[in-house]
Design a protein around this motif. Sequence first.
Motif, PDB file in Angstrom:
ATOM      1  N   PHE A 104       0.831  -1.208   0.000  1.00  0.00           N
ATOM      2  CA  PHE A 104       0.000   0.000   0.000  1.00  0.00           C
ATOM      3  C   PHE A 104       0.865   1.256   0.000  1.00  0.00           C
ATOM      4  O   PHE A 104       0.603   2.200  -0.750  1.00  0.00           O
ATOM      5  CB  PHE A 104      -0.940  -0.010   1.206  1.00  0.00           C
ATOM      6  N   GLU A 105       1.889   1.283   0.823  1.00  0.00           N
ATOM      7  CA  GLU A 105       2.767   2.458   0.896  1.00  0.00           C
ATOM      8  C   GLU A 105       3.481   2.695  -0.435  1.00  0.00           C
ATOM      9  O   GLU A 105       3.620   3.835  -0.878  1.00  0.00           O
ATOM     10  CB  GLU A 105       3.781   2.308   2.027  1.00  0.00           C
ATOM     11  N   MET A 109       2.372   1.856  -3.427  1.00  0.00           N
ATOM     12  CA  MET A 109       1.384   2.362  -4.379  1.00  0.00           C
ATOM     13  C   MET A 109       1.005   3.804  -4.052  1.00  0.00           C
ATOM     14  O   MET A 109       0.795   4.625  -4.955  1.00  0.00           O
ATOM     15  CB  MET A 109       0.141   1.468  -4.378  1.00  0.00           C
ATOM     16  N   ARG A 110       0.922   4.151  -2.755  1.00  0.00           N
ATOM     17  CA  ARG A 110       0.595   5.523  -2.354  1.00  0.00           C
ATOM     18  C   ARG A 110       1.691   6.478  -2.813  1.00  0.00           C
ATOM     19  O   ARG A 110       1.416   7.546  -3.357  1.00  0.00           O
ATOM     20  CB  ARG A 110       0.412   5.597  -0.847  1.00  0.00           C
ATOM     21  N   LYS A 111       2.945   6.082  -2.616  1.00  0.00           N
ATOM     22  CA  LYS A 111       4.069   6.929  -3.029  1.00  0.00           C
ATOM     23  C   LYS A 111       4.130   7.073  -4.553  1.00  0.00           C
ATOM     24  O   LYS A 111       4.575   8.096  -5.068  1.00  0.00           O
ATOM     25  CB  LYS A 111       5.385   6.358  -2.502  1.00  0.00           C
ATOM     26  N   ALA A 112       3.677   6.057  -5.264  1.00  0.00           N
ATOM     27  CA  ALA A 112       3.685   6.110  -6.725  1.00  0.00           C
ATOM     28  C   ALA A 112       2.535   6.978  -7.257  1.00  0.00           C
ATOM     29  O   ALA A 112       2.520   7.319  -8.444  1.00  0.00           O
ATOM     30  CB  ALA A 112       3.573   4.710  -7.310  1.00  0.00           C
ATOM     31  N   GLY A 113       1.566   7.347  -6.402  1.00  0.00           N
ATOM     32  CA  GLY A 113       0.464   8.224  -6.810  1.00  0.00           C
ATOM     33  C   GLY A 113      -0.686   7.487  -7.439  1.00  0.00           C
ATOM     34  O   GLY A 113      -1.459   8.088  -8.196  1.00  0.00           O
ATOM     35  N   PHE A 165      -3.293   6.088  -5.800  1.00  0.00           N
ATOM     36  CA  PHE A 165      -4.542   6.425  -5.103  1.00  0.00           C
ATOM     37  C   PHE A 165      -4.750   7.934  -5.111  1.00  0.00           C
ATOM     38  O   PHE A 165      -3.840   8.709  -4.851  1.00  0.00           O
ATOM     39  CB  PHE A 165      -4.494   5.918  -3.661  1.00  0.00           C
ATOM     40  N   GLN A 166      -5.984   8.357  -5.370  1.00  0.00           N
ATOM     41  CA  GLN A 166      -6.290   9.779  -5.364  1.00  0.00           C
ATOM     42  C   GLN A 166      -6.696  10.250  -3.971  1.00  0.00           C
ATOM     43  O   GLN A 166      -6.474  11.404  -3.627  1.00  0.00           O
ATOM     44  CB  GLN A 166      -7.434  10.070  -6.337  1.00  0.00           C
ATOM     45  N   SER A 167      -7.304   9.375  -3.177  1.00  0.00           N
ATOM     46  CA  SER A 167      -7.810   9.784  -1.865  1.00  0.00           C
ATOM     47  C   SER A 167      -6.752   9.667  -0.764  1.00  0.00           C
ATOM     48  O   SER A 167      -6.922  10.245   0.291  1.00  0.00           O
ATOM     49  CB  SER A 167      -9.036   8.963  -1.487  1.00  0.00           C
ATOM     50  N   ALA A 168      -5.696   8.906  -0.971  1.00  0.00           N
ATOM     51  CA  ALA A 168      -4.661   8.743   0.059  1.00  0.00           C
ATOM     52  C   ALA A 168      -3.395   9.467  -0.391  1.00  0.00           C
ATOM     53  O   ALA A 168      -2.737   9.061  -1.321  1.00  0.00           O
ATOM     54  CB  ALA A 168      -4.365   7.255   0.281  1.00  0.00           C
ATOM     55  N   LYS A 169      -3.088  10.564   0.278  1.00  0.00           N
ATOM     56  CA  LYS A 169      -1.908  11.356  -0.108  1.00  0.00           C
ATOM     57  C   LYS A 169      -0.770  11.113   0.820  1.00  0.00           C
ATOM     58  O   LYS A 169      -0.720  10.915   1.900  1.00  0.00           O
ATOM     59  CB  LYS A 169      -2.254  12.844  -0.125  1.00  0.00           C
TER      60      LYS A 169
END
Length: 74
Positions: free
Chosen positions: A61-62, A64-68, A70-74
Motif C-alpha cells: 500500500f505504501e 502504491m501511495r508513493k507512486a500516486g 490512489f487519489q484519496s490517500a496522499k
Amino acid sequence: MSSALAKPQMRGLLAKRLRFHIITAFFVAMGAASFYKFGVAERRKKAYADFYRNYDSMKDFEEMRKAGIFQSAK
C-alpha cells in the motif's frame, strides 16, 4: 455357388457399443480431471501460498501511495 456374406450382428449391437464407449469416456474423463488437478490446480495453490507467505499488504500500500496510484490517500 456364390460366396455368402456374413450376417451383420444386429441384436445387442447398441448395448455392446455403449458399454465400450461409456467405459472409455469414464477413463478419459478421469485422466483429464487428474491432469487438471495435479498439473494446474496444485501448482496454482502452491503459487498463491508462496506469494502470500511473505506478502506485506501495508508495504505494498505504501509503495502504491508513493507512486500516486490512489487519489484519496496522499
